[in-house]
Design an enzyme around this catalytic site. Structure first.
Site, PDB file in Angstrom:
ATOM      1  N   GLY A  46       0.856  -1.128   0.032  1.00 26.05           N
ATOM      2  CA  GLY A  46      -0.038  -0.076  -0.124  1.00 26.05           C
ATOM      3  C   GLY A  46       0.626   1.417  -0.102  1.00 26.05           C
ATOM      4  O   GLY A  46       1.919   1.131   0.474  1.00 26.05           O
ATOM      5  N   GLN A  51       2.778   9.922   1.363  1.00 26.07           N
ATOM      6  CA  GLN A  51       4.067   9.372   1.382  1.00 26.07           C
ATOM      7  C   GLN A  51       5.047   9.926   0.318  1.00 26.07           C
ATOM      8  O   GLN A  51       6.323   9.757   0.500  1.00 26.07           O
ATOM      9  CB  GLN A  51       3.940   7.697   1.500  1.00 26.07           C
ATOM     10  CG  GLN A  51       3.385   7.458   2.609  1.00 26.07           C
ATOM     11  CD  GLN A  51       3.157   5.877   2.619  1.00 26.07           C
ATOM     12  OE1 GLN A  51       2.178   5.234   2.206  1.00 26.07           O
ATOM     13  NE2 GLN A  51       4.098   5.333   2.975  1.00 26.07           N
ATOM     14  N   CYS A  92       5.820  -0.150   7.166  1.00 25.23           N
ATOM     15  CA  CYS A  92       5.487   1.156   6.382  1.00 25.23           C
ATOM     16  C   CYS A  92       6.504   1.402   5.562  1.00 25.23           C
ATOM     17  O   CYS A  92       7.683   1.537   6.049  1.00 25.23           O
ATOM     18  CB  CYS A  92       5.198   2.029   7.330  1.00 25.23           C
ATOM     19  SG  CYS A  92       4.514   3.673   6.566  1.00 25.23           S
ATOM     20  N   LEU A  93       6.494   1.780   4.225  1.00 22.31           N
ATOM     21  CA  LEU A  93       7.569   2.189   3.497  1.00 22.31           C
ATOM     22  C   LEU A  93       7.976   3.485   4.126  1.00 22.31           C
ATOM     23  O   LEU A  93       9.227   3.708   3.797  1.00 22.31           O
ATOM     24  CB  LEU A  93       6.858   2.183   2.102  1.00 22.31           C
ATOM     25  CG  LEU A  93       6.331   1.099   1.393  1.00 22.31           C
ATOM     26  CD1 LEU A  93       5.923   1.312  -0.023  1.00 22.31           C
ATOM     27  CD2 LEU A  93       7.546  -0.040   1.260  1.00 22.31           C
ATOM     28  N   HIS A 134      -4.677   1.953   7.154  1.00 23.71           N
ATOM     29  CA  HIS A 134      -3.143   2.151   7.490  1.00 23.71           C
ATOM     30  C   HIS A 134      -2.986   3.469   6.371  1.00 23.71           C
ATOM     31  O   HIS A 134      -2.166   4.581   6.786  1.00 23.71           O
ATOM     32  CB  HIS A 134      -2.215   1.351   7.160  1.00 23.71           C
ATOM     33  CG  HIS A 134      -0.674   1.434   7.327  1.00 23.71           C
ATOM     34  ND1 HIS A 134       0.126   0.989   8.245  1.00 23.71           N
ATOM     35  CD2 HIS A 134       0.084   2.133   6.383  1.00 23.71           C
ATOM     36  CE1 HIS A 134       1.199   1.470   7.922  1.00 23.71           C
ATOM     37  NE2 HIS A 134       1.133   2.208   7.027  1.00 23.71           N
ATOM     38  N   HIS A 138      -2.407   7.753   6.669  1.00 24.36           N
ATOM     39  CA  HIS A 138      -1.523   8.635   6.214  1.00 24.36           C
ATOM     40  C   HIS A 138      -1.999   9.949   5.580  1.00 24.36           C
ATOM     41  O   HIS A 138      -1.474  10.992   5.564  1.00 24.36           O
ATOM     42  CB  HIS A 138      -0.700   7.928   4.868  1.00 24.36           C
ATOM     43  CG  HIS A 138       0.385   7.168   5.476  1.00 24.36           C
ATOM     44  ND1 HIS A 138       1.426   7.452   6.100  1.00 24.36           N
ATOM     45  CD2 HIS A 138       0.555   5.743   5.294  1.00 24.36           C
ATOM     46  CE1 HIS A 138       2.380   6.584   6.402  1.00 24.36           C
ATOM     47  NE2 HIS A 138       1.922   5.468   5.875  1.00 24.36           N
TER      48      HIS A 138
END
Length: 168
Positions: A46, A51, A92-93, A134, A138
């Site tokens: 995702g 992000q 998480c990235l 999630h 963000h």
């Protein structure tokens, strides 16, 4: 398509609340395509526009085992269908290398626009429900580390800041 740079915690831009998309046009479709390419390359399941430093309410995800079922959610809104919480080890990235247990509702209903601007509603459960929540976090300027104790959050922050200084 292009790979986009992913912001990393504690970058303050990750705290920016995303604005709704007024019109789904070629620019938004290109963003969706670039975000999918970036997510797959990372690799992740995702990615929210926040992000990649785009503060529009756009997220993409693909929780399939074969990574061949991309989904785009533009202006997503969800409601909880079952208040029972499930524990998941989330990563998480934007918080690379860390996985921590977070409790979230396991069944939700999401309404959004797709890549072409068409409205849809889906029921999601399990990993798909967790991933969507999630990513919506963000868009609201929240990260999974916000669900952790201040001590754990500070430990993660210090480690990532050290890694970022070393790479710079």
């Amino acid at each position: 398509m292009a790979l986009l740079d992913i912001l990393e915690f504690p970058d303050p831009r990750l705290r920016t609340e995303a604005k709704p998309v007024a019109v789904v046009n070629d620019s938004v479709r290109k963003l969706v395509d670039d975000m999918l390419e970036t997510m797959y390359a990372a690799p992740g399941i995702g990615l929210a526009a926040t992000q990649v430093n785009v503060h529009q309410r756009v997220l993409v995800m693909d929780v399939s085992d074969t990574q061949d079922r991309p989904q785009a959610f533009i202006n997503p809104e969800y409601k909880v269908l079952d208040p029972e919480l499930g524990e998941y080890d989330e990563g998480c990235l934007s918080v690379p290398g860390f996985y921590e247990t977070v409790c979230r509702p396991q069944r939700i209903e999401v309404s959004a626009l797709d890549r072409d601007g068409q409205a849809f509603t889906l029921e999601l459960d399990g990993l798909a429900a967790i991933c969507l929540q999630h990513e919506v976090d963000h868009l609201d300027g929240k990260l999974f580390v916000d669900y952790l104790s201040p001590l754990k959050r500070q430990r993660i922050r210090k480690k990532l800041e050290k890694d970022q200084r070393r790479r710079a």
